[in-house]
Design a protein around this motif. Structure first.
Motif, PDB file in Angstrom:
ATOM      1  N   LEU A  37       0.828  -1.200   0.000  1.00  0.00           N
ATOM      2  CA  LEU A  37       0.000   0.000   0.000  1.00  0.00           C
ATOM      3  C   LEU A  37       0.865   1.254   0.000  1.00  0.00           C
ATOM      4  O   LEU A  37       0.599   2.203  -0.746  1.00  0.00           O
ATOM      5  CB  LEU A  37      -0.943  -0.004   1.198  1.00  0.00           C
ATOM      6  N   ALA A  38       1.914   1.270   0.814  1.00  0.00           N
ATOM      7  CA  ALA A  38       2.825   2.424   0.840  1.00  0.00           C
ATOM      8  C   ALA A  38       3.466   2.631  -0.528  1.00  0.00           C
ATOM      9  O   ALA A  38       3.640   3.771  -0.975  1.00  0.00           O
ATOM     10  CB  ALA A  38       3.890   2.235   1.913  1.00  0.00           C
ATOM     11  N   GLY A  39       3.784   1.559  -1.217  1.00  0.00           N
ATOM     12  CA  GLY A  39       4.367   1.663  -2.558  1.00  0.00           C
ATOM     13  C   GLY A  39       3.402   2.267  -3.562  1.00  0.00           C
ATOM     14  O   GLY A  39       3.780   3.140  -4.357  1.00  0.00           O
ATOM     15  N   HIS A  40       2.161   1.807  -3.543  1.00  0.00           N
ATOM     16  CA  HIS A  40       1.155   2.365  -4.454  1.00  0.00           C
ATOM     17  C   HIS A  40       0.908   3.834  -4.145  1.00  0.00           C
ATOM     18  O   HIS A  40       0.804   4.662  -5.063  1.00  0.00           O
ATOM     19  CB  HIS A  40      -0.163   1.593  -4.355  1.00  0.00           C
ATOM     20  N   LEU A  41       0.808   4.176  -2.870  1.00  0.00           N
ATOM     21  CA  LEU A  41       0.571   5.573  -2.499  1.00  0.00           C
ATOM     22  C   LEU A  41       1.780   6.442  -2.844  1.00  0.00           C
ATOM     23  O   LEU A  41       1.620   7.598  -3.243  1.00  0.00           O
ATOM     24  CB  LEU A  41       0.235   5.680  -1.012  1.00  0.00           C
ATOM     25  N   ALA A  42       2.994   5.906  -2.719  1.00  0.00           N
ATOM     26  CA  ALA A  42       4.190   6.664  -3.082  1.00  0.00           C
ATOM     27  C   ALA A  42       4.222   6.935  -4.595  1.00  0.00           C
ATOM     28  O   ALA A  42       4.592   8.030  -5.031  1.00  0.00           O
ATOM     29  CB  ALA A  42       5.446   5.920  -2.646  1.00  0.00           C
ATOM     30  N   ALA A  43       3.819   5.948  -5.390  1.00  0.00           N
ATOM     31  CA  ALA A  43       3.747   6.156  -6.833  1.00  0.00           C
ATOM     32  C   ALA A  43       2.686   7.204  -7.172  1.00  0.00           C
ATOM     33  O   ALA A  43       2.896   8.063  -8.032  1.00  0.00           O
ATOM     34  CB  ALA A  43       3.442   4.834  -7.542  1.00  0.00           C
ATOM     35  N   GLY A  77       6.648   6.348  10.210  1.00  0.00           N
ATOM     36  CA  GLY A  77       7.150   7.703  10.400  1.00  0.00           C
ATOM     37  C   GLY A  77       8.170   8.153   9.375  1.00  0.00           C
ATOM     38  O   GLY A  77       8.565   9.319   9.364  1.00  0.00           O
ATOM     39  N   GLU A  78       8.619   7.282   8.504  1.00  0.00           N
ATOM     40  CA  GLU A  78       9.607   7.642   7.478  1.00  0.00           C
ATOM     41  C   GLU A  78       8.924   8.432   6.358  1.00  0.00           C
ATOM     42  O   GLU A  78       7.999   7.951   5.716  1.00  0.00           O
ATOM     43  CB  GLU A  78      10.236   6.373   6.908  1.00  0.00           C
ATOM     44  N   SER A  79       9.403   9.650   6.135  1.00  0.00           N
ATOM     45  CA  SER A  79       8.803  10.513   5.114  1.00  0.00           C
ATOM     46  C   SER A  79       9.140  10.012   3.721  1.00  0.00           C
ATOM     47  O   SER A  79      10.261   9.557   3.470  1.00  0.00           O
ATOM     48  CB  SER A  79       9.321  11.943   5.264  1.00  0.00           C
ATOM     49  N   PRO A  80       8.184  10.129   2.785  1.00  0.00           N
ATOM     50  CA  PRO A  80       8.450   9.687   1.418  1.00  0.00           C
ATOM     51  C   PRO A  80       9.337  10.681   0.675  1.00  0.00           C
ATOM     52  O   PRO A  80       9.396  11.857   1.015  1.00  0.00           O
ATOM     53  CB  PRO A  80       7.054   9.639   0.785  1.00  0.00           C
ATOM     54  N   VAL A  81      10.001  10.196  -0.340  1.00  0.00           N
ATOM     55  CA  VAL A  81      10.792  11.052  -1.215  1.00  0.00           C
ATOM     56  C   VAL A  81       9.823  11.803  -2.118  1.00  0.00           C
ATOM     57  O   VAL A  81       8.882  11.214  -2.650  1.00  0.00           O
ATOM     58  CB  VAL A  81      11.766  10.209  -2.068  1.00  0.00           C
ATOM     59  N   ARG A  82      10.035  13.101  -2.264  1.00  0.00           N
ATOM     60  CA  ARG A  82       9.137  13.925  -3.076  1.00  0.00           C
ATOM     61  C   ARG A  82       9.773  14.218  -4.421  1.00  0.00           C
ATOM     62  O   ARG A  82      10.981  14.367  -4.537  1.00  0.00           O
ATOM     63  CB  ARG A  82       8.809  15.229  -2.357  1.00  0.00           C
ATOM     64  N   SER A  83       8.944  14.335  -5.427  1.00  0.00           N
ATOM     65  CA  SER A  83       9.398  14.602  -6.788  1.00  0.00           C
ATOM     66  C   SER A  83       9.412  16.098  -7.045  1.00  0.00           C
ATOM     67  O   SER A  83       8.517  16.825  -6.639  1.00  0.00           O
ATOM     68  CB  SER A  83       8.446  13.916  -7.776  1.00  0.00           C
ATOM     69  N   ALA A  84      10.444  16.547  -7.737  1.00  0.00           N
ATOM     70  CA  ALA A  84      10.530  17.946  -8.152  1.00  0.00           C
ATOM     71  C   ALA A  84      10.655  17.954  -9.669  1.00  0.00           C
ATOM     72  O   ALA A  84      11.739  17.769 -10.213  1.00  0.00           O
ATOM     73  CB  ALA A  84      11.730  18.624  -7.514  1.00  0.00           C
TER      74      ALA A  84
END
Length: 145
Positions: A37-43, A77-84
């Motif tokens: 689920l975390a992977g799908h939400l990160a994508a 609690g680990e923040s996701p990497v954000r895209s720029a």
């Protein structure tokens, strides 16, 4: 003709410890679903950030923050990497991003439902609705028949 195998199979070695079959870490079904689920939400967050770079909107900014919070919750609690992303994007590509985001939100919804995560399921369903509406708004007037 062939050299004989001199070492034991990894399958045979796995059962030799004090706890047969427990020589390697196992994850529960819930942990696996959390990871998925975390992977799908990160994508979905990556596509949302890409859309925000092209068409800034308060709705996308709010959605990105909600997605980031949900991912952090699932990852302990680990923040996701954000895209720029900063690129000139044309209209068909923008529609493709909305379709991709809709599909990712659908996958997240399926996993959230299977693990009975109401908050993630609601967030995924809201994102599906938002991307469906965005696609509908971009549709040519004569194409909606």
């Amino acid at each position: 003709m062939y050299e004989p195998i001199r070492s034991k199979s990894v399958h045979a070695l796995a059962g030799r410890g004090q706890n047969p079959g427990q020589d390697f870490p196992h994850r529960s079904r819930e942990e696996e679903l959390d990871i998925q689920l975390a992977g799908h939400l990160a994508a979905l967050l990556a596509v949302t950030d890409e859309l925000r770079a092209v068409v800034p909107s308060g709705d996308l900014a709010d959605a990105a923050e909600q997605l980031a919070a949900e991912i952090a919750r699932l990852r302990g609690g680990e923040s996701p990497v954000r895209s720029a992303v900063a690129a000139a994007i044309h209209e068909p590509y923008l529609a493709g991003l909305h379709r991709r985001a809709h599909a990712l939100a659908g996958r997240a919804l399926v996993v959230a439902a299977s693990r009975a995560d109401t908050a993630a399921a609601i967030l995924a369903a809201e994102r599906m609705d938002a991307h469906t509406a965005a696609l509908r708004d971009r549709e040519p007037a004569g194409a909606a028949q």
